[in-house]
Design a protein around this motif. Structure first.
Motif, PDB file in Angstrom:
ATOM      1  N   GLY A  16     -13.136  13.569   8.953  1.00  0.00           N
ATOM      2  CA  GLY A  16     -13.986  12.613   8.933  1.00  0.00           C
ATOM      3  C   GLY A  16     -13.482  11.858   7.407  1.00  0.00           C
ATOM      4  N   ILE A  17     -12.400  12.296   6.823  1.00  0.00           N
ATOM      5  CA  ILE A  17     -11.878  11.521   5.677  1.00  0.00           C
ATOM      6  C   ILE A  17     -11.091  10.198   5.827  1.00  0.00           C
ATOM      7  CG2 ILE A  17     -10.717  11.746   3.396  1.00  0.00           C
ATOM      8  CD1 ILE A  17     -13.243  13.514   3.449  1.00  0.00           C
ATOM      9  N   PRO A  18     -11.647   9.032   5.290  1.00  0.00           N
ATOM     10  CA  PRO A  18     -11.048   7.817   5.785  1.00  0.00           C
ATOM     11  C   PRO A  18      -9.669   7.641   4.938  1.00  0.00           C
ATOM     12  CG  PRO A  18     -12.824   7.359   4.564  1.00  0.00           C
ATOM     13  CD  PRO A  18     -12.877   8.861   4.899  1.00  0.00           C
ATOM     14  N   LEU A  19      -8.623   7.321   5.485  1.00  0.00           N
ATOM     15  CA  LEU A  19      -7.263   7.309   4.751  1.00  0.00           C
ATOM     16  C   LEU A  19      -6.657   6.022   5.020  1.00  0.00           C
ATOM     17  CD1 LEU A  19      -5.485  10.652   5.584  1.00  0.00           C
ATOM     18  CD2 LEU A  19      -6.905  10.399   3.776  1.00  0.00           C
ATOM     19  N   SER A  20      -5.887   5.646   3.789  1.00  0.00           N
ATOM     20  CA  SER A  20      -5.293   4.254   3.930  1.00  0.00           C
ATOM     21  C   SER A  20      -3.560   4.900   3.942  1.00  0.00           C
ATOM     22  CB  SER A  20      -5.566   3.620   2.757  1.00  0.00           C
ATOM     23  OG  SER A  20      -6.890   3.150   2.716  1.00  0.00           O
ATOM     24  N   VAL A  21      -2.814   4.375   4.732  1.00  0.00           N
ATOM     25  CA  VAL A  21      -1.527   4.678   4.997  1.00  0.00           C
ATOM     26  C   VAL A  21      -0.506   3.611   5.045  1.00  0.00           C
ATOM     27  CG1 VAL A  21       0.314   6.131   6.072  1.00  0.00           C
ATOM     28  CG2 VAL A  21      -2.157   6.909   6.135  1.00  0.00           C
ATOM     29  N   HIS A  22       0.428   3.697   3.911  1.00  0.00           N
ATOM     30  CA  HIS A  22       1.442   2.396   4.091  1.00  0.00           C
ATOM     31  C   HIS A  22       2.998   3.179   4.432  1.00  0.00           C
ATOM     32  CE1 HIS A  22       4.427  -0.479   2.526  1.00  0.00           C
ATOM     33  NE2 HIS A  22       3.573  -1.243   3.036  1.00  0.00           N
ATOM     34  N   ALA A  23       3.609   2.697   5.550  1.00  0.00           N
ATOM     35  CA  ALA A  23       4.880   2.988   5.860  1.00  0.00           C
ATOM     36  C   ALA A  23       5.865   1.597   6.052  1.00  0.00           C
ATOM     37  CB  ALA A  23       4.899   3.910   7.259  1.00  0.00           C
ATOM     38  N   ILE A  24       7.210   2.264   6.044  1.00  0.00           N
ATOM     39  CA  ILE A  24       8.115   1.233   6.656  1.00  0.00           C
ATOM     40  C   ILE A  24       8.877   1.474   7.750  1.00  0.00           C
ATOM     41  CG2 ILE A  24      10.099  -0.240   5.700  1.00  0.00           C
ATOM     42  CD1 ILE A  24       7.593  -1.372   4.721  1.00  0.00           C
ATOM     43  N   ALA A  25       8.849   0.617   8.652  1.00  0.00           N
ATOM     44  CA  ALA A  25       9.721   1.019   9.900  1.00  0.00           C
ATOM     45  C   ALA A  25      10.981   0.175  10.052  1.00  0.00           C
ATOM     46  CB  ALA A  25       8.910   1.111  11.073  1.00  0.00           C
ATOM     47  N   ASN A  26      11.944   0.558  10.717  1.00  0.00           N
ATOM     48  CA  ASN A  26      13.259  -0.277  11.032  1.00  0.00           C
ATOM     49  C   ASN A  26      13.277  -0.253  12.548  1.00  0.00           C
ATOM     50  OD1 ASN A  26      14.215  -1.205   8.340  1.00  0.00           O
ATOM     51  ND2 ASN A  26      15.482   0.529   8.234  1.00  0.00           N
ATOM     52  N   VAL A  27      13.280  -1.234  13.300  1.00  0.00           N
ATOM     53  CA  VAL A  27      13.080  -1.550  14.720  1.00  0.00           C
ATOM     54  C   VAL A  27      14.190  -2.296  15.043  1.00  0.00           C
ATOM     55  CG1 VAL A  27      11.643  -2.021  16.532  1.00  0.00           C
ATOM     56  CG2 VAL A  27      10.521  -1.213  14.522  1.00  0.00           C
ATOM     57  N   LYS A  28      14.503  -2.233  16.435  1.00  0.00           N
ATOM     58  CA  LYS A  28      15.555  -3.027  16.897  1.00  0.00           C
ATOM     59  C   LYS A  28      15.299  -3.251  18.423  1.00  0.00           C
ATOM     60  CE  LYS A  28      19.619  -0.134  17.821  1.00  0.00           C
ATOM     61  NZ  LYS A  28      19.538  -0.494  19.420  1.00  0.00           N
ATOM     62  N   ILE A  29      15.870  -4.212  19.195  1.00  0.00           N
ATOM     63  CA  ILE A  29      16.039  -4.189  20.507  1.00  0.00           C
ATOM     64  C   ILE A  29      16.549  -3.300  20.824  1.00  0.00           C
ATOM     65  CG2 ILE A  29      16.598  -5.779  22.618  1.00  0.00           C
ATOM     66  CD1 ILE A  29      14.484  -6.915  21.181  1.00  0.00           C
ATOM     67  N   SER A  30      15.911  -2.582  21.974  1.00  0.00           N
ATOM     68  CA  SER A  30      16.676  -1.368  22.865  1.00  0.00           C
ATOM     69  C   SER A  30      18.393  -1.648  23.229  1.00  0.00           C
ATOM     70  CB  SER A  30      15.967  -0.414  23.685  1.00  0.00           C
ATOM     71  OG  SER A  30      16.630   0.247  24.374  1.00  0.00           O
ATOM     72  N   SER A  31      19.106  -0.951  23.232  1.00  0.00           N
ATOM     73  CA  SER A  31      20.342  -1.325  23.530  1.00  0.00           C
ATOM     74  C   SER A  31      20.616  -0.330  25.114  1.00  0.00           C
ATOM     75  CB  SER A  31      21.680  -0.839  22.874  1.00  0.00           C
ATOM     76  OG  SER A  31      21.582   0.604  22.430  1.00  0.00           O
ATOM     77  N   SER A  32      19.702   0.413  25.646  1.00  0.00           N
ATOM     78  CA  SER A  32      19.870   0.988  26.935  1.00  0.00           C
ATOM     79  C   SER A  32      19.545   0.156  28.089  1.00  0.00           C
ATOM     80  CB  SER A  32      18.869   2.280  27.082  1.00  0.00           C
ATOM     81  OG  SER A  32      17.639   1.805  26.993  1.00  0.00           O
ATOM     82  N   ASP A  33      19.988   0.170  29.056  1.00  0.00           N
ATOM     83  CA  ASP A  33      20.118  -0.628  30.364  1.00  0.00           C
ATOM     84  C   ASP A  33      18.466  -1.173  30.653  1.00  0.00           C
ATOM     85  OD1 ASP A  33      22.632  -0.849  30.394  1.00  0.00           O
ATOM     86  OD2 ASP A  33      22.786   0.615  32.110  1.00  0.00           O
ATOM     87  N   GLU A  34      17.802   0.076  30.941  1.00  0.00           N
ATOM     88  CA  GLU A  34      16.273  -0.064  30.969  1.00  0.00           C
ATOM     89  C   GLU A  34      15.547  -0.808  29.797  1.00  0.00           C
ATOM     90  OE1 GLU A  34      12.601   2.507  32.576  1.00  0.00           O
ATOM     91  OE2 GLU A  34      14.248   3.478  32.155  1.00  0.00           O
TER      92      GLU A  34
END
Length: 226
Positions: free
Chosen positions: A98-116
């Motif tokens: 029940g403890i409210p937290l604030s979380v900050h993160a950085i992500a690196n994302v890209k369009i998938s290269s797999s066929d599906e």
């Protein structure tokens, strides 16, 4: 007009026709020939194409190389395959206990290269800009972040951030796969809470360490005095 002059005129006319034809060819090639750079894919849409599994698709995807657009029948879109940063932040995400937290993160994302994956991305993001793709990724990751925080105690979130980040990546994989996105890396940069639970926890541990050190020193002094 002498034969010599007639010959020169004929040569000039032929040369003009050749140059004109060459320019026309170049213009046609520039309009119809598309080169695919290494950091992108090309999507040729407008005609039906048979896929290796036998299904029919209304578009063709080109990874590298070049392709020719059939005029009046096809349109071509480019999709950027480069990494883009996504800022992920949640406030008042309730952790286990029940403890409210604030979380900050950085992500690196890209369009998938797999066929599906790339087909999922084409069906969802074709014709949209990268800002829209990044916003979708951000909203998805923030939803997963709240879900993961709710399953962990504040100590687990704050103390082993590498494990916390790995848990986020694992939980986000299915949602991102459906969008045709790949999460390359995610780093948790900051964890805090308005109730100062983590700060008090840290001060309590420091006090315990100082007390244990003092007790050990007193025990050592008594041993020497005896």
């Amino acid at each position: 007009m002498t034969e010599t002059m007639q010959g020169m005129v004929s040569v000039l006319v032929i040369a003009g026709v050749v140059v004109g034809a060459f320019i026309a060819l170049v213009l046609v090639l520039r309009t119809l020939l598309f080169l695919c750079r290494p950091n992108e894919i090309l999507v040729f849409s407008g005609r039906k194409h048979k896929l290796p599994d036998g299904s029919i698709s209304g578009y063709k995807i080109l990874h590298g190389g070049n392709g020719v657009r059939i005029p009046f029948l096809e349109t071509v879109h480019r999709m950027d395959m480069r990494l883009f940063p996504v800022e992920v932040a949640v406030n008042n995400a309730y952790s286990k206990g029940g403890i409210p937290l604030s979380v900050h993160a950085i992500a690196n994302v890209k369009i998938s290269s797999s066929d599906e994956g790339v087909r999922n991305a084409v069906e969802r993001f074709l014709g949209t800009n990268m800002q829209a793709v990044a916003l979708t990724a951000q909203q998805t990751l923030e939803g997963v972040l709240r879900e993961v925080v709710s399953q962990l105690t504040p100590e687990e979130v704050n103390e082993d951030r590498l494990k916390f980040a790995d848990t986020l990546v694992e939980n986000a994989r299915d949602d991102l796969d459906k969008l045709g996105l790949d999460l390359d890396v995610l780093k948790v940069q900051h964890v805090s809470d308005e109730q100062q639970y983590l700060a008090n926890l840290g001060r309590g541990r420091i006090a315990t360490m100082l007390r244990d050190a003092a007790n050990a020193e007193n025990a050592a002094n008594q041993s020497v005095s005896e």
